[in-house]
Design an enzyme around this catalytic site. Sequence first.
Site, PDB file in Angstrom:
ATOM      1  N   ASN A 190      -1.929   6.992  -2.121  1.00  0.00           N
ATOM      2  CA  ASN A 190      -3.198   6.759  -1.429  1.00  0.00           C
ATOM      3  C   ASN A 190      -3.938   5.604  -2.096  1.00  0.00           C
ATOM      4  O   ASN A 190      -5.159   5.621  -2.268  1.00  0.00           O
ATOM      5  CB  ASN A 190      -4.065   8.020  -1.421  1.00  0.00           C
ATOM      6  CG  ASN A 190      -5.237   7.922  -0.454  1.00  0.00           C
ATOM      7  OD1 ASN A 190      -5.170   7.196   0.532  1.00  0.00           O
ATOM      8  ND2 ASN A 190      -6.307   8.633  -0.740  1.00  0.00           N
ATOM      9  N   HIS A 207       0.868  -1.182   0.000  1.00  0.00           N
ATOM     10  CA  HIS A 207       0.000   0.000   0.000  1.00  0.00           C
ATOM     11  C   HIS A 207       0.898   1.223   0.000  1.00  0.00           C
ATOM     12  O   HIS A 207       1.730   1.412   0.900  1.00  0.00           O
ATOM     13  CB  HIS A 207      -0.920   0.026   1.216  1.00  0.00           C
ATOM     14  CG  HIS A 207      -1.814   1.236   1.239  1.00  0.00           C
ATOM     15  ND1 HIS A 207      -3.060   1.255   0.630  1.00  0.00           N
ATOM     16  CD2 HIS A 207      -1.628   2.480   1.764  1.00  0.00           C
ATOM     17  CE1 HIS A 207      -3.604   2.448   0.797  1.00  0.00           C
ATOM     18  NE2 HIS A 207      -2.761   3.206   1.474  1.00  0.00           N
ATOM     19  N   CYS A 208       0.759   2.067  -1.001  1.00  0.00           N
ATOM     20  CA  CYS A 208       1.604   3.255  -1.153  1.00  0.00           C
ATOM     21  C   CYS A 208       0.859   4.471  -0.623  1.00  0.00           C
ATOM     22  O   CYS A 208      -0.161   4.873  -1.182  1.00  0.00           O
ATOM     23  CB  CYS A 208       1.984   3.458  -2.621  1.00  0.00           C
ATOM     24  SG  CYS A 208       3.086   4.868  -2.877  1.00  0.00           S
ATOM     25  N   GLY A 209       1.388   5.056   0.452  1.00  0.00           N
ATOM     26  CA  GLY A 209       0.771   6.245   1.016  1.00  0.00           C
ATOM     27  C   GLY A 209       0.841   7.439   0.091  1.00  0.00           C
ATOM     28  O   GLY A 209      -0.071   8.275   0.074  1.00  0.00           O
TER      29      GLY A 209
END
Length: 391
Positions: free
Chosen positions: A194, A189-191
Amino acid sequence: MEVQWLLACHGLVTLLVVISFLCGRWPIFQGTFIERIHYFLTFGAYDYFLRFVEAVFGPKCTNAVLSVEYFCCDRPNPILQIIYLAIISVTYYFIAKSSFMYIPGYYLSGIHRYTSFLAVAVGIMVFLLTSFSDPGTVKAESVSQYLSAYPYDNIIFTEKECSTCKIPKPARSKHCSICDRCVARFDHHCGWMNNCIGERNTRYFLAFLLWHFFLCLYGTVAIGLVLAGRLKELRIVYILTVYYGIENSPLSLAPHIVQWLLGAYNTQILLMVFLAIVALLLAGFFGYHAKLCLTNTTTNETFKWQEHINWQRKLYEEKASAEALRASISGMSSEVQPVSKWRAFFRRSPLEDVEVVKNNIYDKGFYHNFREVIFPFSTRRSFSPTKLKSG
């Protein structure tokens, strides 16, 4: 010279902190001081901060901090997306304000005013494409196709059901606790996006890393050519050698040129150093993910394989230790020829024969692995989700 050394030390410390924060969990840094710095930056410092807040302001303030943490880290939010847009916009603004006045120049033509804007615009478009694209959400109507596309290896993936979605969990998928959905070929999951990086948008994520690497490299080289052009146009080398009597050699001229550049073009120097550091980080990220893609492995699977290999190695070591103990006990009960100390010293330990091999059934060769990333299964004609029959 003291100012130059101070700037150099500041740049090295900044680079160390950034690399430790972003790359500290990479396998190559395992057990190093970079991993320890990463732990302190991501967990240790925050833990001390919470203790300090609770000791000074009480538990209510601590709960408020935890609520902010939940919003920022445990649920989808656009904070890092806004920060990315702010960084790229502000950086481009300062580059345009400080350097466009010297374009066209001695080494750069006027077209770079427009190509730079185009390059930034394409970078933002790739960012938006990665952020808002479907990562490969596994739904009830598509789960059977994903089960066929990704068979279980019965090593790190076994047949099971997602306890949240209540549907069969295809191999290589994972339920993202932040997005609250199962994602096929889940990577991470890439912040910043998002969004999850999975089966359908890994190609966009790779394009984002590669394009922004070239974008930062382009900015670094362009600013460097602007400064080199100013040196030529103002005849700085001629002035230093003729009027100040400095020897015309790179070793003698370099400190004076650097000092002049820091005094006259410090904004451009800072921008160039910043872009160069970011370019190095992006090159490392892209290289790491490109290697994963070419071996048909994901970041999530990397940690699963590491856990599996460590578990298997411990299991083999325990078996070898048990066999060695049984052999020594049986040797004590029977008469055997005494072994010299030197021969016992050089005897090969059974633990040295332990070899755990990673058997990745999804690695089908360079061509097929590359094709699977660029043309995911769910985008092919053969992948036709089964529609639920009504009635």
